[in-house]
Design a protein around this motif. Structure first.
Motif, PDB file in Angstrom:
ATOM      1  N   GLY A 173       0.803  -1.221   0.000  1.00 38.55           N
ATOM      2  CA  GLY A 173       0.000   0.000   0.000  1.00 38.55           C
ATOM      3  C   GLY A 173       0.831   1.263   0.000  1.00 38.55           C
ATOM      4  O   GLY A 173       0.468   2.250  -0.659  1.00 38.55           O
ATOM      5  N   GLU A 174       1.968   1.236   0.710  1.00 39.47           N
ATOM      6  CA  GLU A 174       2.802   2.441   0.775  1.00 39.47           C
ATOM      7  C   GLU A 174       3.431   2.755  -0.579  1.00 39.47           C
ATOM      8  O   GLU A 174       3.579   3.921  -0.959  1.00 39.47           O
ATOM      9  CB  GLU A 174       3.879   2.304   1.864  1.00 39.47           C
ATOM     10  CG  GLU A 174       5.036   1.353   1.570  1.00 39.47           C
ATOM     11  CD  GLU A 174       4.708  -0.144   1.688  1.00 39.47           C
ATOM     12  OE1 GLU A 174       5.568  -0.942   1.295  1.00 39.47           O
ATOM     13  OE2 GLU A 174       3.623  -0.514   2.152  1.00 39.47           O
ATOM     14  N   ALA A 177       0.616   4.187  -2.721  1.00 45.15           N
ATOM     15  CA  ALA A 177       0.334   5.561  -2.304  1.00 45.15           C
ATOM     16  C   ALA A 177       1.422   6.513  -2.789  1.00 45.15           C
ATOM     17  O   ALA A 177       1.129   7.615  -3.270  1.00 45.15           O
ATOM     18  CB  ALA A 177       0.200   5.625  -0.787  1.00 45.15           C
ATOM     19  N   SER A 178       2.672   6.080  -2.686  1.00 46.75           N
ATOM     20  CA  SER A 178       3.788   6.904  -3.145  1.00 46.75           C
ATOM     21  C   SER A 178       3.696   7.149  -4.656  1.00 46.75           C
ATOM     22  O   SER A 178       3.917   8.267  -5.126  1.00 46.75           O
ATOM     23  CB  SER A 178       5.113   6.218  -2.810  1.00 46.75           C
ATOM     24  OG  SER A 178       6.192   6.928  -3.369  1.00 46.75           O
ATOM     25  N   ARG A 181       1.002   9.727  -5.287  1.00 46.25           N
ATOM     26  CA  ARG A 181       1.451  11.084  -4.937  1.00 46.25           C
ATOM     27  C   ARG A 181       2.380  11.646  -6.006  1.00 46.25           C
ATOM     28  O   ARG A 181       2.242  12.793  -6.426  1.00 46.25           O
ATOM     29  CB  ARG A 181       2.158  11.083  -3.583  1.00 46.25           C
ATOM     30  CG  ARG A 181       1.267  11.274  -2.393  1.00 46.25           C
ATOM     31  CD  ARG A 181       2.055  11.572  -1.120  1.00 46.25           C
ATOM     32  NE  ARG A 181       3.157  10.651  -0.880  1.00 46.25           N
ATOM     33  CZ  ARG A 181       3.031   9.418  -0.333  1.00 46.25           C
ATOM     34  NH1 ARG A 181       1.840   8.985   0.020  1.00 46.25           N
ATOM     35  NH2 ARG A 181       4.088   8.664  -0.130  1.00 46.25           N
TER      36      ARG A 181
END
Length: 191
Positions: A173-174, A177-178, A181
């Motif tokens: 997930g990170e 998300a990155s 962004r």
């Protein structure tokens, strides 16, 4: 001294007179009639002129849109895939068969990007000429070839790469998300 009387033309033998071809009294009138037919045909074709002007304007807009799509949309899309998406999926893929499959797919997609860019470079001068209102020779086979290659590329990416990218990034997930962004920031900066 008085000048001699000239005999009447019908009685005189005229030099260089071709008497084998009869002279038609209406020949001059036929010439006028032929002109009318030519004028009518040409004026009739003028009825199509507004449609052709509209088609030419449409061709110019289409060429402008195509140039913008390649210059801005597609070039940026390929750059984002190669700078952001592909590295994120490669970095998050599990070592072994998954990573090998992702590497193979990424290599294929990058090759296809370069191939499409080369195909576009060959067509671009003629497309630019259309935007200037010129009438270049457009290679219909080359345009069809580019379109077919892009369709195949998009199909492969949609059906094969993006599902595995979803699977790989869905576990991280990170990373997802990155990626979101970075893409958002780049698009916001470009606007």
């Amino acid at each position: 001294m008085h000048p001699q009387k000239t005999p009447l033309l019908k009685d005189a033998a005229l030099p260089y007179t071709d008497t084998s071809t009869p002279v038609h009294i209406d020949a001059p009138l036929a010439g006028f009639s032929e002109c009318h037919h030519d004028f009518v045909a040409q004026l009739h074709s003028a009825l199509y002129l507004p449609e052709l002007v509209t088609a030419a304007a449409k061709a110019r807009r289409m060429a402008d849109d195509l140039l913008a799509m390649f210059r801005e949309g597609l070039a940026q899309h390929h750059a984002e895939e190669e700078r952001e998406l592909f590295p994120a999926v490669l970095g998050a893929a599990q070592p072994g068969p998954e990573l090998d499959e992702v590497r193979e797919m990424v290599a294929q997609l990058v090759r296809e990007h370069r191939d499409m860019e080369a195909r576009w470079s060959a067509l671009q001068p003629a497309i630019e000429a259309v935007t200037r209102g010129q009438v270049p020779v457009l290679d219909a086979a080359a345009i069809e070839d580019l379109v077919q290659h892009f369709f195949a590329h998009a199909h492969f990416e949609e059906e094969h790469f993006l599902p595995i990218a979803q699977k790989v990034l869905g576990r991280h997930g990170e990373v997802m998300a990155s990626l979101g962004r970075k893409l958002h920031e780049r698009r916001a900066a470009a606007a």
